[in-house]
Write a protein that holds these residues in place. Structure first.
Motif, short mmCIF file in Angstrom:
data_model
loop_
_atom_site.label_atom_id
_atom_site.label_comp_id
_atom_site.label_asym_id
_atom_site.label_seq_id
_atom_site.Cartn_x
_atom_site.Cartn_y
_atom_site.Cartn_z
N GLN A 112 37.21 38.77 39.26
CA GLN A 112 37.23 37.35 39.60
C GLN A 112 35.99 36.89 40.35
N ASN A 118 48.72 42.24 38.64
CA ASN A 118 48.41 40.86 38.25
C ASN A 118 49.04 40.51 36.91
N SER A 119 48.88 41.40 35.95
CA SER A 119 49.39 41.13 34.61
C SER A 119 50.90 41.03 34.62
N LEU A 128 52.12 37.74 35.91
CA LEU A 128 51.87 36.70 34.91
C LEU A 128 52.85 36.80 33.75
N GLY A 130 42.34 34.13 39.53
CA GLY A 130 43.70 34.27 40.04
C GLY A 130 43.85 33.75 41.45
N ARG A 160 48.25 31.27 44.56
CA ARG A 160 48.43 32.20 43.44
C ARG A 160 49.24 31.55 42.33
N HIS A 215 47.18 29.10 40.34
CA HIS A 215 46.25 29.74 39.43
C HIS A 215 46.95 30.41 38.26
N MET A 216 48.24 30.65 38.45
CA MET A 216 48.97 31.33 37.38
C MET A 216 49.52 30.33 36.36
N GLU A 228 44.33 36.03 29.32
CA GLU A 228 43.56 36.45 30.49
C GLU A 228 42.06 36.32 30.24
N TYR A 267 41.41 35.64 34.08
CA TYR A 267 42.48 36.11 34.96
C TYR A 267 42.40 37.63 35.04
N GLY A 290 43.69 40.51 34.88
CA GLY A 290 44.75 41.45 34.53
C GLY A 290 44.24 42.58 33.65
#
Lengths: 554, 331
Positions: A211, B106-107, B110, B176, B191, B194-195, B272, B277, B279
């Protein structure tokens, strides 16, 4: 029966609960979602407006391997967290950074570098010659893109002296001194790439992998302080970076030429000159030769000097720049246009059909059967030109160049191939390649006969003993100033060379400008001529960046 | 007693299948990577090709064990794996296990959000369509589902990005977490914001199959005799659905949802990429394009386990729900 109904009852409750839970999460998610959206956008904007010493940049891809110079970090642009022994200024001349002086022995094998003594790492520890030795030793063993195979030894006899011993004389070793950031021996461990400590202008605060990286000014930095206290580097691909620029989230974004036509509110397009070149490589041997790996090499048409010179002189490079690059570029006449080691005499007048025809005729190429293509000894002037399939710029350049060349009676068949196919076919077909580096070693590897046909080195199997000897002299020189005239003579010494006037092993076409969208009022200083990589090199003069005047700040 | 034995046998059998699946998938992936034209060393060196000497190339080869034969490499990898070591990624220069762990979190978040949203929305759409059969609303929902089912995920992602990120400016265009904010200041709200776009992308495309299946199932139910009887008693609309339709359609829908893990995973990789993103998607693309064998094998195994788990949960649910399948299992 009783058991059955109990099971159903339980399941009903469970399902009901589950659905309720799911709904409430969904709802609260939405409720939470809308409120902070507005405020966070406001925060972002007002944050920039208030402080002004923070920048958000989207100028390149993430260094997956982290911020460890000994495994390749900082090869282009600024290593940011570390500093180098020497560096190149806007004119690409060498200036001291950590070093106060350097000297090379007569035989070119011993390099002695003296360090300044007031340098501290961002953790407050002093930087000594031991750290330099440690850095070069570590890099040599890392098995990375840092090529130190010519370094025999590095020693630190005292705190401010470093002595490098080379296996063979190599004036381009200087490039390693300008790109390899010095790491601290005391703070170097397995996780250094994630938590770099160095003596550069900035220190890493936080790295959100995939990021962004957030950096702050290093208080211990010895050089000119940057006007910006905090920088945030977003790792977005070109499309996302452009979207972020449109959305107003970034102050500078690297964008591809395809996006250059559309205006973005509050931002100015800056085109930076580069040596990110594209050119046609010609196989120089007649068909039947072999590459280093035993692949078929050579081509009966391109091995003829008249063909190569005619192609070179008939191509209208200005039109290529206007037509294919939307004007964002400049004609290329060599692999290193306007770099200190290129020869200005190698520039020639192109778009000259008459001259091309004259060269072809005097070379024995005549159209005898009236099909518009010239022949010589029964061989038609026809060859393939390969480009990497999927690269639109290269495709357009190849097609446009083929059209121009056709006027002179030379037929070029343009074919897109994958990189892997190209690698196998490159030795026997013309290929549209792109190079461009701040290291003259690139020139050596492209034109020297020493490593011809090894991978991407001298793919055309070009070999000219005079050029070789000039380049050997350049490598053996004991300073860059001394080496420069030799590099220039290798290109064109008045009688021979690898330029158009000489053997013309390449037809260089264009240098592609690198485009950046920059927030109005942000001055990114005088940029160097950028190398092949787009993006990060823009950071090489971060300490010169500033706001032009108060009115334009967001 | 027989029940417990049955379950033990069932689970044992499943584990055996998972194990053979993992072995098969990783060996196959490895072989495919051997045939892939990507030269890992060249991919690793990238733009510096012309400055790295042949000598340095062989150093890199040696450092990453690329000079050994492919059988040897596969065996070394397998041996290390048995000891719990997934190897080191060439491009990230980090243990593969660390990379997967970091990015999987993260993944998973999501995918979970997208999965739940698509389940609820898809189910609701299917129910509404079936209850208002052949109405304009029904046709609209069907049209939407057919369109979405044939729309590439990344295209939807770009569209949402342009509309909500750039034109309206309501939502962030990527990442993210907020740009430039230190980790301790990032709130859950940030968060979530951003998701939204990536999750929305995944759920928008994910609703089609569940909505259409639910619609069909509910229409079958609505034609049955007991519904006719209930209607005759005067039950209408939502009450009718709640009492006589819901339980018939919700369980197949849930099992279907569990079985859709593979599409979810594939979609996440694409979404992603578009939204930057952080992930598993980004890592998978990098690993494939740059010939990072240990990382790719780790990711392949990880996704295999993930999809297998989804399918297994669906299997178990079937057995819990449908007595006939339970009988089959017990016998």
């Amino acid at each position: 029966m009783g058991r059955f109904s109990w099971r159903w009852g339980k399941r009903k409750v469970r399902t009901g609960l589950g659905i309720l839970l799911v709904c409430s999460i969904g709802l609260s998610g939405c409720a939470q979602g809308t409120a902070p959206t507005a405020s966070s956008v406001e925060d972002g904007r007002s944050g920039i407006a208030l402080t002004k010493d923070e920048l958000v940049l989207a100028v390149g891809t993430e260094p997956e391997g982290g911020f460890d110079p000994t495994t390749g970090w900082g090869q282009y642009g600024s290593p940011l967290f570390q500093s180098t022994l020497l560096k190149r200024n806007a004119k690409l001349q060498l200036v001291n950074d950590l070093a106060t002086a350097y000297s090379v022995s007569e035989d070119g094998l011993t390099w002695t570098v003296t360090l300044r003594e007031d340098v501290k790492f961002s953790d407050g520890e002093p930087l000594t010659a031991e750290d330099v030795k440690f850095t070069f030793d570590t890099a040599a063993q890392s098995g990375s893109v840092i090529d130190l195979t010519n370094m025999a030894d590095v020693q630190a006899p005292d705190d401010s002296t470093v002595i490098f011993t080379l296996k063979s004389p190599q004036s381009t070793f200087i490039s390693l001194l300008t790109t390899l950031g010095i790491v601290p021996e005391h703070a170097y461990g397995a996780d250094y790439a994630e938590h770099p400590v160095g003596s550069g202008p900035y220190k890493l605060v936080q790295w959100d992998k995939g990021q962004q990286a957030i950096v702050e000014a290093n208080e211990e930095y010895y050089g000119n302080k940057s006007a910006f206290h905090k920088l945030t580097f977003l790792y977005l691909d070109e499309d996302a970076a452009y979207a972020a620029a449109q959305a107003g989230t970034v102050d500078i974004a690297a964008i591809p030429a395809a996006f250059s036509k559309q205006e973005v509110n509050g931002m100015t397009l800056e085109a930076v000159k580069t040596v990110d070149n594209r050119g046609i490589m010609f196989p120089m041997q007649p068909a039947g030769a072999k590459s280093g790996d035993g692949l078929p090499a050579g081509n009966d048409v391109t091995s003829d000097l008249a063909i190569r010179q005619a192609v070179n002189v008939v191509i209208d490079r200005k039109t290529l720049v206007e037509g294919v690059l939307e004007g964002y570029g400049r004609p290329a006449y060599s692999v290193s246009d306007d770099l200190p080691w290129s020869n200005e005499e190698a520039v020639f007048t192109d778009a000259n059909l008459e001259e091309a025809k004259r060269i072809l005729t005097s070379g024995g190429w005549v159209d005898t059967d009236g099909d518009g293509i010239v022949e010589k000894n029964g061989v038609k002037a026809e060859f393939n030109l390969l480009y990497f399939a999927g690269d639109l710029t290269r495709q357009s350049l190849a097609l446009a160049a083929a059209d121009m060349v056709a006027q002179a009676g030379i037929k070029i068949n343009v074919e897109g191939k994958s990189r892997e196919e190209t690698k196998k076919m490159a030795y026997s077909n013309a290929v549209l390649f792109g190079w461009g580096s701040h290291d003259p070693l690139e020139t050596y590897n492209l034109y020297s006969s020493t490593h011809k046909g090894e991978g991407y080195y001298n793919v055309g199997l070009y070999s000219n003993p005079v050029v070789d000897s000039w380049m050997e002299k350049a490598l053996k020189a004991t300073s860059e100033e001394e080496a420069l005239p030799f590099w220039q003579k290798a290109e064109w010494d008045g009688t021979t060379g690898f330029s158009y006037q000489g053997d013309a092993p390449w037809a260089w076409l264009v240098n592609i400008d690198h485009l950046y969208l920059v927030t109005n009022g942000l001055n990114i200083g005088e940029q160097q001529i950028h190398p092949h990589g787009h993006g990060w090199p823009v950071t090489s003069n971060l300490e010169e960046w500033s706001w032009d005047n108060s009115t334009n700040k967001k | 007693m027989t029940g417990r034995n049955g379950w033990a046998r069932f689970v044992g059998f499943k584990m055996l299948r998972l194990l053979s699946l993992l072995v098969g998938v990783s060996v196959l992936s490895f072989i495919l990577m051997q045939f892939s034209p990507v030269d890992p060393i060249e991919a690793y060196i990238g733009g510096d090709m012309i400055r790295v000497s042949a000598e340095q190339r062989s150093l890199i080869e040696e450092r990453w064990g690329l000079n050994e034969s492919s059988t040897e490499r596969l065996l070394t990898w397998g041996q290390a794996l048995i000891q719990g070591d997934l190897g080191t990624s060439m491009i990230y220069r980090q243990p593969v296990a660390d990379i997967i762990q970091e990015r999987f979190m993260n993944s998973v978040a999501l995918m979970a959000v997208a999965w739940i949203l698509s389940g609820i929305i898809g189910f609701t759409l299917g129910v509404v369509a079936a209850m208002r059969r052949n109405s304009k609303l029904d046709r609209l929902i069907c049209w939407y589902c057919y369109t979405l089912a044939s729309t590439p995920v990344f295209w939807i992602a770009l569209l949402l990005l342009m509309v909500f990120g750039v034109w309206l400016g309501w939502l962030p265009v990527g990442l993210g977490v907020p740009a430039g904010m230190s980790a301790d200041q990032v709130t859950w709200g940030d968060r979530v914001i951003h998701m939204i776009l990536p999750a929305l992308t995944l759920s928008l495309t994910g609703v089609a199959s569940i909505a259409l299946h639910t619609r069909q199932k509910l229409m079958d139910v609505l034609e049955s005799d007991y519904i006719l009887f209930a209607r005759a008693r005067g039950e209408r609309g939502f009450q009718l659905f709640r009492r006589h339709g819901f339980r018939h359609v919700v369980l197949p829908a849930i099992t279907l949802q569990f079985a859709s893990f593979s599409e979810l995973f594939g979609g996440a990789v694409l979404a992603e990429q578009v939204f930057s993103y952080p992930g598993l998607g980004q890592a998978t693309v990098q690993a494939g394009l740059r010939g990072d064998v240990p990382l790719l094998l780790g990711l392949v195994m990880c996704s295999a386990i993930f999809v297998f788990t989804g399918n297994m949960v669906a299997d178990i649910l079937y057995r819990l729900i449908d007595p006939r399948m339970k009988e089959e299992l017990m016998s």
